[in-house]
Design a protein around this motif. Structure first.
Motif, PDB file in Angstrom:
ATOM      1  N   SER A  78      -2.749  37.736  16.244  1.00 53.47           N
ATOM      2  CA  SER A  78      -4.160  37.386  15.189  1.00 53.47           C
ATOM      3  C   SER A  78      -3.524  36.340  14.211  1.00 53.47           C
ATOM      4  O   SER A  78      -4.711  34.716  14.399  1.00 53.47           O
ATOM      5  CB  SER A  78      -3.585  38.363  13.774  1.00 53.47           C
ATOM      6  N   LEU A  79      -2.691  35.169  14.676  1.00 53.72           N
ATOM      7  CA  LEU A  79      -2.109  33.209  14.662  1.00 53.72           C
ATOM      8  C   LEU A  79      -2.175  32.980  15.700  1.00 53.72           C
ATOM      9  O   LEU A  79      -2.619  31.818  15.195  1.00 53.72           O
ATOM     10  CB  LEU A  79      -0.653  33.435  13.609  1.00 53.72           C
ATOM     11  N   VAL A  80      -1.993  33.332  16.801  1.00 53.13           N
ATOM     12  CA  VAL A  80      -2.319  32.711  18.159  1.00 53.13           C
ATOM     13  C   VAL A  80      -3.048  33.539  19.257  1.00 53.13           C
ATOM     14  O   VAL A  80      -2.661  34.588  19.198  1.00 53.13           O
ATOM     15  CB  VAL A  80      -0.693  32.667  18.342  1.00 53.13           C
ATOM     16  N   GLU A  81      -4.078  32.622  19.978  1.00 52.61           N
ATOM     17  CA  GLU A  81      -5.001  33.453  20.730  1.00 52.61           C
ATOM     18  C   GLU A  81      -4.142  33.823  21.827  1.00 52.61           C
ATOM     19  O   GLU A  81      -3.080  32.459  22.385  1.00 52.61           O
ATOM     20  CB  GLU A  81      -6.178  32.755  21.273  1.00 52.61           C
ATOM     21  N   ALA A  82      -4.010  35.002  22.795  1.00 51.55           N
ATOM     22  CA  ALA A  82      -3.154  35.287  23.637  1.00 51.55           C
ATOM     23  C   ALA A  82      -3.757  36.461  24.280  1.00 51.55           C
ATOM     24  O   ALA A  82      -4.359  37.104  23.873  1.00 51.55           O
ATOM     25  CB  ALA A  82      -1.637  35.880  23.574  1.00 51.55           C
ATOM     26  N   ARG A  83      -4.441  36.627  25.926  1.00 53.76           N
ATOM     27  CA  ARG A  83      -4.330  37.810  26.532  1.00 53.76           C
ATOM     28  C   ARG A  83      -3.697  37.958  27.603  1.00 53.76           C
ATOM     29  O   ARG A  83      -3.349  36.576  27.916  1.00 53.76           O
ATOM     30  CB  ARG A  83      -6.061  36.904  27.075  1.00 53.76           C
ATOM     31  N   PHE A  85       4.122  36.008  28.007  1.00 55.49           N
ATOM     32  CA  PHE A  85       2.792  34.661  28.132  1.00 55.49           C
ATOM     33  C   PHE A  85       2.829  33.250  27.878  1.00 55.49           C
ATOM     34  O   PHE A  85       3.499  33.127  26.664  1.00 55.49           O
ATOM     35  CB  PHE A  85       1.769  35.141  26.790  1.00 55.49           C
ATOM     36  N   GLU A  86       2.776  32.454  28.001  1.00 57.69           N
ATOM     37  CA  GLU A  86       3.306  31.001  27.558  1.00 57.69           C
ATOM     38  C   GLU A  86       1.501  30.287  27.262  1.00 57.69           C
ATOM     39  O   GLU A  86       0.730  30.693  27.841  1.00 57.69           O
ATOM     40  CB  GLU A  86       3.610  30.247  29.183  1.00 57.69           C
ATOM     41  N   HIS A  87       1.793  29.610  26.074  1.00 58.01           N
ATOM     42  CA  HIS A  87       0.390  29.595  25.607  1.00 58.01           C
ATOM     43  C   HIS A  87       0.395  27.826  25.592  1.00 58.01           C
ATOM     44  O   HIS A  87       1.364  27.515  26.239  1.00 58.01           O
ATOM     45  CB  HIS A  87       0.207  29.523  23.652  1.00 58.01           C
ATOM     46  N   GLU A  88      -0.658  27.831  25.560  1.00 48.67           N
ATOM     47  CA  GLU A  88      -1.210  26.493  26.347  1.00 48.67           C
ATOM     48  C   GLU A  88      -0.793  25.056  25.378  1.00 48.67           C
ATOM     49  O   GLU A  88      -0.738  24.018  26.063  1.00 48.67           O
ATOM     50  CB  GLU A  88      -2.753  26.042  26.387  1.00 48.67           C
ATOM     51  N   SER A  89       0.142  25.602  24.483  1.00 52.21           N
ATOM     52  CA  SER A  89       1.002  24.991  23.125  1.00 52.21           C
ATOM     53  C   SER A  89       2.219  24.681  24.044  1.00 52.21           C
ATOM     54  O   SER A  89       3.247  23.449  23.656  1.00 52.21           O
ATOM     55  CB  SER A  89       1.086  25.217  21.792  1.00 52.21           C
ATOM     56  N   GLY A  90       2.813  25.468  24.938  1.00 52.15           N
ATOM     57  CA  GLY A  90       3.859  25.623  25.545  1.00 52.15           C
ATOM     58  C   GLY A  90       4.650  26.592  24.875  1.00 52.15           C
ATOM     59  O   GLY A  90       6.322  27.207  25.386  1.00 52.15           O
ATOM     60  N   LEU A  91       4.183  27.306  23.658  1.00 51.97           N
ATOM     61  CA  LEU A  91       5.301  28.014  23.332  1.00 51.97           C
ATOM     62  C   LEU A  91       4.815  29.555  23.810  1.00 51.97           C
ATOM     63  O   LEU A  91       4.026  30.020  24.170  1.00 51.97           O
ATOM     64  CB  LEU A  91       4.275  28.528  21.391  1.00 51.97           C
ATOM     65  N   HIS A  92       6.544  30.006  24.433  1.00 51.05           N
ATOM     66  CA  HIS A  92       6.149  31.423  25.173  1.00 51.05           C
ATOM     67  C   HIS A  92       5.798  32.692  24.151  1.00 51.05           C
ATOM     68  O   HIS A  92       6.132  32.579  23.210  1.00 51.05           O
ATOM     69  CB  HIS A  92       7.135  31.506  25.826  1.00 51.05           C
TER      70      HIS A  92
END
Length: 537
Positions: free
Chosen positions: A192-197, A222-229
């Motif tokens: 709910s704080l970081v978008e992730a599918r 899942f790897e977010h576009e920001s680089g955060l896993h």
């Protein structure tokens, strides 16, 4: 150079025999004897020994799992299992866990000497290799810092703190591999704080916990576009039952090999899974809010962790969130009520400023510099980023500034216009002279009413401070001093504090309403505020 040894053994006679055999077998220094697996892990992390002797009957956690975890956290510390079972199966299980050997008892001096000398040589060789590998390689995969972020109760902002803390570390050090694990299995809010599918969750890893590999764990992240896993909870609540303490230990052990920092949102409910994370984490942070309900919940959780022998209160960091100057419970009160040490950095109350970032699931939208600087201060206190001193992120510069200037638009015939304006000003001045006394009287009455209202507010703050002082069982002079600190200096002499003479169940503060301003004169009117007192244990 004497080797450093830690012994994990709850059997006092066996521990004494191990000490005696070690003293004869080699030049070593036993720095401590742990009676539980939790104490053993804490001693190894603190002393970084060359040799760890652990009895196979040590509890409450499985010894082989503890040995496997220690071998990942301290590669140069050699573990030897002390067991009464000399069968090949026992030796194979110990080797699979990462132990360098097995000592069978009754102990043999020749066997102890051989095992200890070989273990110390191996440990010194490993320390030499690590010392010459450079700081980057020494802190590389295999020794990741694991931080468990928990909440004293629901709604204190645990998920927000964990998510934004991981986000800020990744933004500060882009080369760091940072993983955020949402282990609040039933009420996780990280997505709910970081978008992730995502398709694969931590429950899918738990189903194959016995056959996990580094590649399997990496595929589930899942790897977010920001680089955060991100490693996220199952979308189907029925899969939660697959996530067990044993599976979490296996997963975290493999994650240590792949990341520099692992932040776990462990939720606010004390469950077997949360207890396992709290035990194996390098740092544990419990988030609280400035209210007594949160503080009572904190004491309850810390008591449960201590009774389960997973973490002692003095090894938990307390983080105060949503702090405001208007709160009745201030940081100093939290520090005195908390059984665990309070972090020096507190997170401010942003009110609705967090809503936009949360609703859009984009932490970067939040531009409040106070929030990010506070989070970075928390990271510094926990030692999440070492040997780096980059400045905190500043708010983005405004897109543009309004141009200032003046235009001379004086009309033609300036003298005539100025003469007309002087005439208008003269008539306005005469009218204003008649109105000024009435305006002054109205302003004086409004000012006095404002002073009376502020006196009520100040008295309320003083009564709250006095009630907190009484709840902490302080003396009456200390209670009066606490109340006086919340009042202006000019009103302290006219203030009185009374408490219930029987059971200290209430406190009353009286203050004279000042005339015009505090410290000048006092009116005959008084303000009295009563507060109930809740005695804290």
């Amino acid at each position: 150079m004497a080797g450093i040894v830690v012994i994990g053994c709850a059997d006092q006679s066996l521990a004494y025999e191990l000490r005696s055999q070690l003293a004869e077998a080699a030049e070593v220094e036993v720095v401590g004897v742990a009676e539980t697996t939790t104490e053993l892990t804490a001693m190894v992390v603190q002393h970084d020994p060359n040799l760890v002797l652990v009895h196979d009957q040590l509890g409450p956690e499985p010894v082989h799992q503890v040995v496997r975890d220690l071998s990942l956290r301290r590669p140069a510390a050699v573990s030897i299992v002390v067991s009464s079972d000399s069968e090949p199966e026992a030796l194979g299980a110990a080797m699979d866990a990462g132990a360098r050997g097995v000592l069978a008892y009754p102990l043999s001096f020749a066997d102890v000497q051989l095992r200890v000398v070989n273990a110390l040589d191996w440990s010194r060789h490993m320390m030499t290799l690590l010392a010459h590998s450079g700081p980057d390689e020494a802190n590389a995969r295999g020794r990741a810092t694991v931080v468990a972020v928990t909440g004293s109760k629901g709604g204190v902002g645990t998920s927000t703190v964990a998510t934004h803390l991981a986000w800020d570390v990744k933004r500060e050090v882009p080369s760091y591999k940072v993983l955020l694990v949402d282990l609040d299995l039933e009420k996780g809010d990280v997505t709910s704080l970081v978008e992730a599918r995502y398709r694969t969750s931590i429950a899918d890893l738990s189903k194959v916990a016995q056959d996990l590999s580094v590649r399997t764990v990496a595929d589930a992240v899942f790897e977010h576009e920001s680089g955060l896993h991100l490693l996220l909870p199952p979308q189907d609540v029925r899969d939660v039952e697959w996530v067990t303490p044993a599976a979490i230990r296996q997963i975290v052990a493999l994650l240590r090999q792949q990341y520099d920092l692992v932040i776990v949102d462990a939720g606010a409910h004390v469950t077997p899974v949360q207890a396992a994370v709290v035990e194996i984490a390098d740092e544990v942070v419990s988030v609280v809010t400035p209210d007594l309900i949160s503080m009572r919940a904190l004491r309850r959780n810390l008591g449960w962790w201590e009774s389960l022998a997973v973490r002692k209160p003095e090894t938990v960091h307390v983080l105060l969130n949503r702090q405001s100057r208007l709160d009745e419970v201030q940081p100093e009160t939290v520090r005195r009520l908390s059984p665990s040490p309070l972090l020096g950095t507190v997170l401010p109350d942003l009110g609705r400023k967090l809503q936009t970032a949360s609703n859009s699931r984009s932490p970067e939208i939040l531009t409040d510099t106070g929030w990010w600087k506070a989070l970075r201060g928390v990271g510094r206190e926990l030692g999440l980023v070492r040997d780096l001193a980059q400045p905190a992120p500043d708010a983005p510069a405004p897109a543009g500034e309004a141009a200032t200037g003046s235009l001379d638009l004086a009309p033609v015939g300036r003298r005539a216009t100025r003469s007309a304006r002087r005439g208008d000003r003269g008539s306005a001045s005469v009218d204003l002279l008649g109105v000024i006394p009435w305006l002054a009287l109205v302003c004086l009455i409004a000012w006095q009413l404002g002073v009376a209202g502020m006196t009520y507010v100040w008295t309320g703050h003083a009564a709250s401070a006095a009630a907190r002082s009484v709840s902490l069982q302080e003396t009456l002079p200390e209670t009066r001093a606490a109340a006086a600190e919340r009042m202006p200096s000019g009103m302290r002499s006219a203030m009185s504090v009374e408490t219930s003479p029987v059971d200290a169940s209430w406190v009353s503060v009286r203050t004279n309403v000042p005339l015009v301003a505090p410290g000048v004169f006092s009116t005959p009117w008084q303000v009295r505020i009563d507060r109930r007192v809740v005695i804290e244990p």
